[in-house]
Design a protein around this motif. Structure first.
Motif, PDB file in Angstrom:
ATOM      1  N   GLY A  43     -52.279   5.014  20.505  1.00 13.34           N
ATOM      2  CA  GLY A  43     -53.096   5.671  19.489  1.00 13.34           C
ATOM      3  C   GLY A  43     -52.940   5.028  18.116  1.00 13.34           C
ATOM      4  N   LEU A  44     -53.196   5.824  17.103  1.00 13.72           N
ATOM      5  CA  LEU A  44     -53.205   5.310  15.722  1.00 13.72           C
ATOM      6  C   LEU A  44     -51.899   5.597  14.974  1.00 13.72           C
ATOM      7  CD1 LEU A  44     -56.891   6.299  14.854  1.00 13.72           C
ATOM      8  CD2 LEU A  44     -55.995   3.970  15.090  1.00 13.72           C
ATOM      9  N   GLU A  45     -50.856   5.986  15.692  1.00 17.92           N
ATOM     10  CA  GLU A  45     -49.556   6.175  15.041  1.00 17.92           C
ATOM     11  C   GLU A  45     -49.026   4.808  14.563  1.00 17.92           C
ATOM     12  OE1 GLU A  45     -50.270   6.865  18.230  1.00 17.92           O
ATOM     13  OE2 GLU A  45     -49.760   8.948  18.712  1.00 17.92           O
ATOM     14  N   ASN A  46     -47.943   4.829  13.801  1.00 14.92           N
ATOM     15  CA  ASN A  46     -47.294   3.567  13.423  1.00 14.92           C
ATOM     16  C   ASN A  46     -46.713   2.926  14.687  1.00 14.92           C
ATOM     17  OD1 ASN A  46     -44.777   1.945  12.780  1.00 14.92           O
ATOM     18  ND2 ASN A  46     -45.767   2.104  10.777  1.00 14.92           N
ATOM     19  N   VAL A  47     -47.061   1.673  14.929  1.00 17.13           N
ATOM     20  CA  VAL A  47     -46.705   1.047  16.214  1.00 17.13           C
ATOM     21  C   VAL A  47     -45.185   0.858  16.357  1.00 17.13           C
ATOM     22  CG1 VAL A  47     -47.128  -1.331  15.421  1.00 17.13           C
ATOM     23  CG2 VAL A  47     -47.356  -0.770  17.839  1.00 17.13           C
ATOM     24  N   ASP A  48     -44.486   0.667  15.243  1.00 15.20           N
ATOM     25  CA  ASP A  48     -43.027   0.517  15.354  1.00 15.20           C
ATOM     26  C   ASP A  48     -42.364   1.838  15.748  1.00 15.20           C
ATOM     27  OD1 ASP A  48     -43.193  -2.178  14.773  1.00 15.20           O
ATOM     28  OD2 ASP A  48     -43.204  -1.793  12.620  1.00 15.20           O
ATOM     29  N   ASP A  49     -42.933   2.951  15.298  1.00 17.76           N
ATOM     30  CA  ASP A  49     -42.430   4.253  15.753  1.00 17.76           C
ATOM     31  C   ASP A  49     -42.612   4.396  17.267  1.00 17.76           C
ATOM     32  OD1 ASP A  49     -41.795   4.926  13.175  1.00 17.76           O
ATOM     33  OD2 ASP A  49     -43.511   6.269  12.874  1.00 17.76           O
ATOM     34  N   LEU A  50     -43.763   3.931  17.745  1.00 17.48           N
ATOM     35  CA  LEU A  50     -44.031   4.034  19.188  1.00 17.48           C
ATOM     36  C   LEU A  50     -43.034   3.183  19.982  1.00 17.48           C
ATOM     37  CD1 LEU A  50     -47.962   3.838  19.231  1.00 17.48           C
ATOM     38  CD2 LEU A  50     -46.526   5.878  19.455  1.00 17.48           C
ATOM     39  N   ILE A  51     -42.772   1.983  19.480  1.00 17.98           N
ATOM     40  CA  ILE A  51     -41.839   1.090  20.186  1.00 17.98           C
ATOM     41  C   ILE A  51     -40.426   1.679  20.183  1.00 17.98           C
ATOM     42  CG2 ILE A  51     -40.721  -1.197  20.008  1.00 17.98           C
ATOM     43  CD1 ILE A  51     -43.530  -2.326  19.352  1.00 17.98           C
ATOM     44  N   GLU A  52     -40.045   2.288  19.056  1.00 15.80           N
ATOM     45  CA  GLU A  52     -38.722   2.931  18.980  1.00 15.80           C
ATOM     46  C   GLU A  52     -38.621   4.053  20.012  1.00 15.80           C
ATOM     47  OE1 GLU A  52     -37.737   3.760  14.858  1.00 15.80           O
ATOM     48  OE2 GLU A  52     -36.311   5.270  15.574  1.00 15.80           O
ATOM     49  N   ASP A  53     -39.714   4.812  20.144  1.00 12.53           N
ATOM     50  CA  ASP A  53     -39.738   5.890  21.131  1.00 12.53           C
ATOM     51  C   ASP A  53     -39.609   5.323  22.547  1.00 12.53           C
ATOM     52  OD1 ASP A  53     -39.915   8.534  21.951  1.00 12.53           O
ATOM     53  OD2 ASP A  53     -42.119   8.543  22.011  1.00 12.53           O
ATOM     54  N   LEU A  54     -40.336   4.235  22.818  1.00 14.25           N
ATOM     55  CA  LEU A  54     -40.270   3.626  24.158  1.00 14.25           C
ATOM     56  C   LEU A  54     -38.874   3.084  24.438  1.00 14.25           C
ATOM     57  CD1 LEU A  54     -43.714   1.775  24.125  1.00 14.25           C
ATOM     58  CD2 LEU A  54     -43.050   3.659  25.641  1.00 14.25           C
ATOM     59  N   GLU A  55     -38.231   2.572  23.395  1.00 12.62           N
ATOM     60  CA  GLU A  55     -36.877   2.025  23.544  1.00 12.62           C
ATOM     61  C   GLU A  55     -35.911   3.122  24.017  1.00 12.62           C
ATOM     62  OE1 GLU A  55     -35.688  -0.855  20.735  1.00 12.62           O
ATOM     63  OE2 GLU A  55     -34.299  -1.310  22.393  1.00 12.62           O
ATOM     64  N   GLN A  56     -35.999   4.299  23.373  1.00  8.84           N
ATOM     65  CA  GLN A  56     -35.100   5.372  23.821  1.00  8.84           C
ATOM     66  C   GLN A  56     -35.538   5.894  25.198  1.00  8.84           C
ATOM     67  OE1 GLN A  56     -35.523   8.879  24.130  1.00  8.84           O
ATOM     68  NE2 GLN A  56     -37.703   8.811  23.591  1.00  8.84           N
ATOM     69  N   GLY A  57     -36.847   5.810  25.499  1.00  7.20           N
ATOM     70  CA  GLY A  57     -37.333   6.228  26.818  1.00  7.20           C
ATOM     71  C   GLY A  57     -36.784   5.326  27.922  1.00  7.20           C
ATOM     72  N   LEU A  58     -36.709   4.039  27.634  1.00  6.92           N
ATOM     73  CA  LEU A  58     -36.186   3.107  28.648  1.00  6.92           C
ATOM     74  C   LEU A  58     -34.697   3.337  28.882  1.00  6.92           C
ATOM     75  CD1 LEU A  58     -38.152  -0.150  27.696  1.00  6.92           C
ATOM     76  CD2 LEU A  58     -38.512   1.344  29.681  1.00  6.92           C
ATOM     77  N   ALA A  59     -33.998   3.807  27.843  1.00  9.26           N
ATOM     78  CA  ALA A  59     -32.576   4.166  28.024  1.00  9.26           C
ATOM     79  C   ALA A  59     -32.489   5.359  28.973  1.00  9.26           C
ATOM     80  CB  ALA A  59     -31.953   4.487  26.661  1.00  9.26           C
ATOM     81  N   ALA A  60     -33.391   6.311  28.843  1.00  7.45           N
ATOM     82  CA  ALA A  60     -33.416   7.480  29.744  1.00  7.45           C
ATOM     83  C   ALA A  60     -33.754   7.028  31.163  1.00  7.45           C
ATOM     84  CB  ALA A  60     -34.437   8.494  29.254  1.00  7.45           C
ATOM     85  N   LEU A  61     -34.632   6.034  31.289  1.00  2.75           N
ATOM     86  CA  LEU A  61     -34.992   5.497  32.609  1.00  2.75           C
ATOM     87  C   LEU A  61     -33.747   4.888  33.283  1.00  2.75           C
ATOM     88  CD1 LEU A  61     -37.608   4.385  34.419  1.00  2.75           C
ATOM     89  CD2 LEU A  61     -36.953   2.235  33.365  1.00  2.75           C
ATOM     90  N   ARG A  62     -33.014   4.103  32.501  1.00  5.86           N
ATOM     91  CA  ARG A  62     -31.819   3.431  33.063  1.00  5.86           C
ATOM     92  C   ARG A  62     -30.751   4.454  33.453  1.00  5.86           C
ATOM     93  NH1 ARG A  62     -32.765   0.180  28.591  1.00  5.86           N
ATOM     94  NH2 ARG A  62     -30.977   1.086  27.501  1.00  5.86           N
ATOM     95  N   ALA A  63     -30.683   5.546  32.695  1.00  5.17           N
ATOM     96  CA  ALA A  63     -29.643   6.564  32.937  1.00  5.17           C
ATOM     97  C   ALA A  63     -30.008   7.475  34.120  1.00  5.17           C
ATOM     98  CB  ALA A  63     -29.455   7.397  31.685  1.00  5.17           C
ATOM     99  N   ALA A  64     -31.298   7.465  34.512  1.00  5.86           N
ATOM    100  CA  ALA A  64     -31.751   8.453  35.530  1.00  5.86           C
ATOM    101  C   ALA A  64     -31.184   8.125  36.915  1.00  5.86           C
ATOM    102  CB  ALA A  64     -33.270   8.446  35.589  1.00  5.86           C
TER     103      ALA A  64
END
Ligand SMILES: Cc1ncc(COP(=O)(O)O)c(C=O)c1O
Length: 392
Positions: A371-392
């Motif tokens: 979407g139209l959010e700040n793209v670096d905020d989105l990437i930061e969110d995905l970064e923490q999401g990938l940590a959750a993926l690895r921990a699952a």
């Protein structure tokens, strides 16, 4: 004067700039139209192929303004608005097909299109064959039958994003007397269907033209009088109607489509390229990246992309781990209808296919809409999401 797309988006469907009056077309509602006398009523009632007031169901000035605009954006001669993106698929299919006909549909097609083909069309005696969206031209030729009336295409495909070689496929279909339909929703503004051999172009205006996740609307665009007769008569016979309020909002959305798409394209590419470098990701299915099947056709035929793309995770991650990844994201809504101003994510593992071995990539899959959010905020969110993926 041949207008460039940005100019067309601003002017299409509006009165000439030098006319007296409001900038925007009026929002008109209505069912009954009154006539001064019977002679006028009978004469106007025959003009169903023109944008004139006959009866509310045939459209009013708000519908006609949007239809003129969307026809211009798509480079066609006529457009018919429909009540949803899905009815922009079902209305022309019902208009063109009859019992005993055969239809070819890509295996990557939008799910409800498949449901319609396997449900209502089958009940009405129309047979559908599904083909691999990356099929070779020779293999596609072999699938045509004497009764193949429509070659349906969707490029890129839903969820798996294969880009199709539309000009080549259209040549094959036309040589066999079949019409070429394209669900061009992803390609809005960036793929000109009628210069590539398409006869019937379909747009879910719900997506980027609406742009704000607040309307449901579709349009079908054609580029010949013959196709316009098929489409218009079918739409009228089916009682197709679109909300004027939604048409008015789509017209408003078109005015800013170019800048929204440009921003979402750039942010989408930034996120896609970032994901491509991540060890958790096996493949990015973004038509503008070489890892996407049919990327060469994207480079040849499209002038740009949008914010919708998919990924395949590495095979060691389970579909359940992908659910944890999705649940952990803070800025990505879990939702289906893309093209709005907000970022979205969906799991897309287990795509239904009839042609074996196709549409299956390295590991479980997900689809993103940027979407139209700040793209670096989105990437930061995905970064923490990938940590959750690895921990699952
Ligand atoms: C490619 C494609 N075509 C058509 C549609 C249908 O649009 P609507 O939701 O307006 O029925 C969608 C919706 O997701 C879509 O993704």
């Amino acid at each position: 004067m041949a207008k460039k797309i940005e100019t067309a988006l601003v002017h299409a469907g509006r009165r000439p700039t030098k006319d007296y009056g409001f900038v925007n077309p009026k929002l008109a509602r209505g069912s009954t139209v009154l006539y001064p006398d019977m002679e006028t009523k009978l004469a106007i009632g025959k003009r169903i192929f023109e944008p004139v007031d006959i009866y509310g169901l045939c459209g009013n000035e708000t519908h006609f303004a949007l239809e003129a605009a969307i026809a211009e954006v798509e480079g066609g001669s006529h457009a018919q608005v429909t009540g949803s993106g899905l009815s922009a698929i079902t209305v022309p299919l019902l208009a063109y097909l009859k019992a005993g006909d055969h239809l070819l549909v890509p295996d990557s097609v939008y799910g409800p299109t498949r449901t319609f083909c396997d449900g209502m069309l089958r009940r009405y005696g129309v047979e559908t064959s599904y083909y691999d969206p990356s099929i070779t031209p020779t293999a596609l030729e072999a699938l045509f039958r004497p009764n193949t009336r429509v070659l349906f295409t969707e490029s890129p495909g839903s969820h798996t994003f294969e880009v199709q070689d539309i000009p080549t496929l259209a040549e094959i279909a036309h040589a066999r007397g079949a019409k070429v339909f394209l669900d061009n929703t992803w390609g809005i503004h960036h793929f000109q269907p009628f210069t590539k051999g398409v006869d019937v172009s379909i747009q879910a205006l719900t997506k980027y033209p609406g742009g704000h996740s607040d309307i449901i609307l579709g349009a079908v665009v054609v580029n010949s009088e013959e196709d316009w007769r098929w489409l218009r008569l079918g739409a009228l016979e089916l009682g197709n109607y679109a909300s004027p309020d939604d048409c008015w909002l789509a017209l408003r959305g078109l005015r800013t489509l170019h800048v929204r798409l440009k921003a979402q394209e750039a942010a989408g590419l930034k996120v896609a390229n970032w994901l491509a470098e991540r060890p958790e990701v096996a493949r990015v299915l973004h038509p503008a990246l070489p890892s996407c099947p049919g990327h060469e056709f994207f480079l040849r035929d499209f002038t740009g992309s949008c914010g919708l793309f998919g990924i395949a995770f590495q095979p060691q991650f389970s579909p359940e781990a992908v659910m944890r990844f999705i649940d952990s994201l803070q800025l990505f809504g879990i939702g289906a209808s893309w093209g709005g101003y907000e970022s979205l994510v969906l799991p897309t593992t287990g795509t239904i296919r009839r042609s074996e071995g196709t549409g299956v990539f390295e590991g479980p899959m997900a689809r993103f809409h940027i979407g139209l959010e700040n793209v670096d905020d989105l990437i930061e969110d995905l970064e923490q999401g990938l940590a959750a993926l690895r921990a699952a």
